[in-house]
Design an enzyme around this catalytic site. Structure first.
Site, PDB file in Angstrom:
ATOM      1  N   THR A   1      28.191  34.393  29.454  1.00 46.73           N
ATOM      2  CA  THR A   1      27.089  34.182  30.396  1.00 46.73           C
ATOM      3  C   THR A   1      25.824  34.911  29.941  1.00 46.73           C
ATOM      4  OG1 THR A   1      28.695  34.035  32.175  1.00 46.73           O
ATOM      5  CG2 THR A   1      26.444  34.469  32.834  1.00 46.73           C
TER       6      THR A   1
ATOM      7  N   HIS B   1      24.143  32.930  27.330  1.00 49.02           N
ATOM      8  CA  HIS B   1      23.405  31.799  27.909  1.00 49.02           C
ATOM      9  C   HIS B   1      22.042  32.265  28.438  1.00 49.02           C
ATOM     10  CE1 HIS B   1      26.918  29.543  27.354  1.00 49.02           C
ATOM     11  NE2 HIS B   1      27.504  29.726  28.505  1.00 49.02           N
TER      12      HIS B   1
ATOM     13  N   CYS C   1      35.004  33.262  53.400  1.00 52.16           N
ATOM     14  CA  CYS C   1      35.244  34.708  53.501  1.00 52.16           C
ATOM     15  C   CYS C   1      36.159  35.031  54.687  1.00 52.16           C
ATOM     16  CB  CYS C   1      33.922  35.456  53.657  1.00 52.16           C
ATOM     17  SG  CYS C   1      32.984  35.560  52.124  1.00 52.16           S
TER      18      CYS C   1
ATOM     19  N   CYS D   1      33.274  32.263  48.205  1.00 45.92           N
ATOM     20  CA  CYS D   1      32.234  32.412  49.229  1.00 45.92           C
ATOM     21  C   CYS D   1      31.118  31.395  48.977  1.00 45.92           C
ATOM     22  CB  CYS D   1      31.664  33.839  49.156  1.00 45.92           C
ATOM     23  SG  CYS D   1      30.196  34.074  50.175  1.00 45.92           S
TER      24      CYS D   1
ATOM     25  N   ILE E   1      38.891  35.475  26.791  1.00 40.72           N
ATOM     26  CA  ILE E   1      39.715  35.299  28.002  1.00 40.72           C
ATOM     27  C   ILE E   1      41.033  34.598  27.649  1.00 40.72           C
ATOM     28  CG2 ILE E   1      39.793  34.351  30.350  1.00 40.72           C
ATOM     29  CD1 ILE E   1      36.809  34.745  30.543  1.00 40.72           C
TER      30      ILE E   1
ATOM     31  N   ARG F   1      40.291  35.054  15.458  1.00 36.78           N
ATOM     32  CA  ARG F   1      40.911  34.714  16.738  1.00 36.78           C
ATOM     33  C   ARG F   1      42.398  34.389  16.579  1.00 36.78           C
ATOM     34  NH1 ARG F   1      36.255  31.309  19.985  1.00 36.78           N
ATOM     35  NH2 ARG F   1      34.927  33.104  20.342  1.00 36.78           N
TER      36      ARG F   1
ATOM     37  N   LEU G   1      39.980  26.759  33.322  1.00 34.25           N
ATOM     38  CA  LEU G   1      38.975  27.835  33.389  1.00 34.25           C
ATOM     39  C   LEU G   1      37.740  27.507  32.567  1.00 34.25           C
ATOM     40  CD1 LEU G   1      38.698  31.305  33.851  1.00 34.25           C
ATOM     41  CD2 LEU G   1      38.592  30.952  31.409  1.00 34.25           C
ATOM     42  N   GLY G   2      37.942  26.897  31.370  1.00 36.77           N
ATOM     43  CA  GLY G   2      36.823  26.606  30.466  1.00 36.77           C
ATOM     44  C   GLY G   2      35.817  25.683  31.130  1.00 36.77           C
TER      45      GLY G   2
HETATM   46 ZN   LIG Z   1      31.201  34.093  52.234  1.00 33.00          ZN
HETATM   47 ZN   LIG Z   2      31.761  37.947  32.276  1.00 33.39          ZN
END
Ligand SMILES: [Zn+2]
Ligand SMILES: [Zn+2]
Length: 360
Positions: A46, A49, A106, A114, A186, A213, A276-277
């Site tokens: 992130t 990015h 939540c 959330c 990850i 890797r 996840l990717g």
């Molecule tokens: Zn929330």
């Molecule tokens: Zn992170």
């Protein structure tokens, strides 16, 4: 360290590629926040990015200037008036998803999704700085003896654990054949998690011929590491190596559409896929054969469960062998002032995790 007037920070100050190391006002905490002195921070995809200012960042990042960075370990140096669960001197890491605590999710035990989530280092100032402000609820108290470099990896490690254990059902893993598609940090962490939970055979795939890797995947405990290259029939290889049945669980960690399809193709009927990717753009998939006729279970993975995942992680990190594996994913430790070098290392895909240390 006492409260600072000014501090060093890595700041995105313009809506364009790059970032600068500069002096900024030290953060002021609210009544329900703590001030944390950064002891280690690691660079995440992130952050790259945001650094590169790619399409995602242009759309997603509203607050400029912003101090970015979110994977962290540090020490509490000041607490707000209403803070009751933390003390000055506590070692902490940050759950980076800041929930409002009041929305439908939540209030129904799903705080990790959330509706009004704010992300540290994306929506509000993050951790690539000498200090940062953190809501009490998002502070996770670390074992004081845990190496800050390892402690700073708990945010992505929590992603790995959530991908492996989206529910608390350890029996989903013990004795099962599992494939991990994609060996970025990850993906690598998830192999170590699978091993500690007693998976039977672990298959890992890594894009291209990435020696760094592939070797790390072996070290984490993968039984078979396959290079995902043109002409290599990954599905056939993994199917054959799992008695012709295919895998019970497939973890998609790469965000590559080919790998997403392969994850379902190599899955045994009734099996489970965790995704996840993150994909660059929408993709097509044959849902009939991939999911419906297979009675497959599919989990979308975002963040960590708050805070079940953190308790699971705390338990795993007590295991010295597991801890050493996670430490081995850190291939570089460099001072904050060399952050540009760290960004280059990650772009090269020849690094595992790059940890920044508070030397400005
Ligand atoms: Zn929330
Ligand atoms: Zn992170």
């Amino acid at each position: 360290m006492l409260e600072l007037e000014n501090m060093n920070a890595i700041v995105k100050s313009k809506r364009q590629p790059g970032a600068e190391i500069t002096k900024v006002n030290a953060p002021k905490i609210k009544e329900d926040e703590v001030l944390v002195e950064v002891e280690a921070a690691s660079i995440c995809g992130t952050d790259i990015h945001i650094w590169d200012w790619n399409e995602w960042a242009q759309r997603r990042v509203k607050k400029i200037p912003i101090i970015f960075g979110h994977e962290v370990a540090g020490k509490v140096v000041k607490i707000g008036k209403k803070v009751g669960s933390l003390q000055v001197g506590d070692k902490v890491s940050a759950e980076t998803h800041i929930a409002d605590g009041t929305c439908y999710q939540c209030r129904t035990d799903r705080m990790h999704v959330c509706q009004n989530i704010e992300i540290l280092g994306v929506d509000r100032d993050g951790v690539f700085a000498e200090q940062f402000a953190l809501p009490e609820r998002n502070a996770w108290i670390n074992d004081p003896n845990l190496d800050p470099a390892i402690a700073s990896l708990q945010e992505p490690l929590g992603n790995a654990i959530q991908t492996v254990l989206p529910k608390d059902h350890i029996e989903d893993i013990a004795g099962k054949n599992v494939a991990v598609l994609g060996c970025g940090p990850i993906g690598l962490m998830s192999i170590a998690v699978l091993k500690v939970l007693g998976a039977s055979k672990i298959f890992a795939t890594a894009g291209g011929l990435n020696k760094v890797r592939m070797e790390l995947a072996k070290k984490m405990g993968a039984d078979m590491v396959i290079s995902a290259q043109e002409g290599v029939d990954i599905v056939k290889i993994i199917r054959e190596a799992s008695d012709g049945n295919g895998v019970d669980v497939a973890l998609e960690m790469s965000g590559n559409p080919t790998a997403v399809r392969q994850a379902f193709e190599m899955l045994t009927p009734g099996g489970r896929v965790s995704l996840l990717g993150i994909l660059d753009k929408p993709m097509e998939i044959d849902l009939n054969n991939a999911v419906i006729f297979k009675s497959a279970t599919v989990y979308g993975i975002h963040g960590r469960r708050m805070f079940q995942t953190w308790y699971q992680m705390k338990g795993m990190l007590r295991n010295p062998e597991f801890r050493n594996k996670i430490a081995a994913i850190i291939t570089h430790k460099i001072p904050f002032r060399e952050v540009a070098k760290g960004v280059g290392l990650i772009r090269s895909k020849q690094a595992g995790k790059v940890v920044l240390q508070p030397k400005w």
